[in-house]
Design an enzyme around this catalytic site. Structure first.
Site, short mmCIF file in Angstrom:
data_model
loop_
_atom_site.label_atom_id
_atom_site.label_comp_id
_atom_site.label_asym_id
_atom_site.label_seq_id
_atom_site.Cartn_x
_atom_site.Cartn_y
_atom_site.Cartn_z
N ASP A 67 0.93 -1.41 0.04
CA ASP A 67 -0.12 0.03 0.01
C ASP A 67 0.83 1.38 0.23
OD1 ASP A 67 0.93 -0.34 2.50
OD2 ASP A 67 -0.96 -1.01 3.38
N ASN A 137 -7.38 -3.76 14.25
CA ASN A 137 -8.93 -4.24 13.73
C ASN A 137 -8.90 -5.36 12.75
OD1 ASN A 137 -8.06 -2.93 11.36
ND2 ASN A 137 -9.03 -1.10 11.45
N HIS A 139 -7.09 -5.55 9.93
CA HIS A 139 -6.81 -5.21 8.43
C HIS A 139 -5.45 -5.76 8.00
CE1 HIS A 139 -4.66 -0.91 9.44
NE2 HIS A 139 -3.87 -1.89 9.46
N GLU A 144 -9.41 -2.22 5.24
CA GLU A 144 -9.94 -2.08 6.38
C GLU A 144 -11.48 -2.97 6.84
OE1 GLU A 144 -8.59 -0.29 8.75
OE2 GLU A 144 -8.13 1.55 8.14
C1 GLP Z 1 -0.53 -0.19 8.66
C2 GLP Z 1 -0.12 -0.96 7.47
C3 GLP Z 1 -0.27 -2.58 7.42
C4 GLP Z 1 0.39 -2.72 8.72
C5 GLP Z 1 -0.54 -2.52 9.90
C6 GLP Z 1 0.01 -2.61 11.21
O1 GLP Z 1 -1.61 0.68 8.82
N1 GLP Z 1 -1.05 -0.52 6.50
O2 GLP Z 1 0.06 -3.09 6.41
O3 GLP Z 1 0.44 -4.24 8.91
O4 GLP Z 1 -1.09 -1.11 9.90
O5 GLP Z 1 1.10 -1.93 11.63
P1 GLP Z 1 2.09 -1.99 12.90
O6 GLP Z 1 3.02 -2.99 12.46
O7 GLP Z 1 2.87 -0.58 12.79
O8 GLP Z 1 1.25 -2.31 13.99
#
Ligand code: GLP
Length: 265
Positions: A67, A137, A139, A144
């Site tokens: 992304d 959540n 995702h 989402e």
């Molecule tokens: C982000 C990314 C995801 C990631 C998730 C968890 O917003 N878009 O690809 O896996 O949220 O992030 P973190 O590893 O900082 O908890």
């Protein structure tokens, strides 16, 4: 699902890195699916060290990230492009021309980015191994809750919860994006193999719902129950709410014994 519960987050990173390393040894021109967020940073550090020690090359590999934010220039330190440059690409021998994110250039129609990205992935033969983190959540990428389980790369509006969770990565003065372009759930499901990493107690509920709950668009990572080759690497905090933990540990023990027997035979 191969559910591996490890003692700490460094072991999670090391095992995730080892999977990528093995793939690149077997297939130097592999197509990697990469993720951002806090979780994979330690995994990338392991890969960089292996590269510096001469044990790993990315010369023939290519990569597709999950992304990218909309409205953030690639050179902005908050872009996922900058994140990847900083944590991985600048420190290894990958050809930057072979690294892709679903970026939307200033003069580009954001609605056209997704279909083009899908074509690019297909033109490279599809993703061999997709690395995933997970949102609190549930995702994956920025899919989402309520994302279509058959979605393709497209624009998504971030939930208020995700914006709050990611606030920690932005300075008080920085504007935080609310829109992103993300690989879809169907896009992720087409990867030949998936490794999902989760560390810390803030992920425990999402992990329980995604692994042991029903498949549901309200917990997007739960779709991975339908994938043929998924490894879930967890530290004990992220695994804390799993009801069947004993069984997952038992499975890994049996696997070890079986491998030992086969190799010893
Ligand atoms: C982000 C990314 C995801 C990631 C998730 C968890 O917003 N878009 O690809 O896996 O949220 O992030 P973190 O590893 O900082 O908890």
């Amino acid at each position: 699902m191969d559910i591996i519960i490890l003692e700490n987050s460094d072991q999670v990173a090391a095992q995730g890195a080892a999977k990528l390393q093995k793939l690149l040894l077997d297939k130097p021109a592999a197509v990697l699916g990469l993720a951002t967020g806090g979780t994979p940073i330690a995994l990338y550090r392991h890969l960089v060290v292996e590269h510096q020690n001469g044990k790993l090359s990315f010369r023939d590999a290519s990569s597709f990230n999950l992304d990218e934010y909309i409205g953030v220039r690639p050179t902005d330190p908050q872009s996922y492009r900058s994140y990847m440059q900083r944590h991985l690409f600048e420190q290894i021998d990958i050809d930057v021309a072979n690294t892709f994110l679903p970026e939307c250039a200033a003069d580009e129609n954001p609605l056209e980015v997704g279909p083009k990205y899908e074509q690019l992935i297909a033109a490279r033969g599809g993703i061999d191994l997709q690395v995933l983190g997970i949102g609190q959540n549930g995702h994956i990428g920025f899919n989402e809750p309520s994302s279509s389980l058959r979605s393709r790369t497209r624009i998504k509006t971030l939930t208020r919860e995700t914006i709050a969770d990611n606030r920690q990565y932005f300075d008080a003065t920085e504007v935080q994006p609310q829109l992103a372009i993300t690989m879809g759930i169907a896009t992720i499901m087409e990867a030949r193999e998936v490794v999902l990493l989760a560390t810390g107690s803030s992920k425990a509920a999402a992990i329980r719902q995604s692994i042991e709950g029903p498949v549901s668009a309200m917990w997007p990572a739960s779709i991975l129950q339908m994938h043929e080759r998924v490894t879930v690497l967890l530290d004990s905090d992220a695994a804390a709410e799993l009801a069947n933990r004993d069984y997952y540990d038992w499975v890994q023990e049996q696997k070890r014994l079986l491998l030992h027997e086969i190799e010893g035979a």
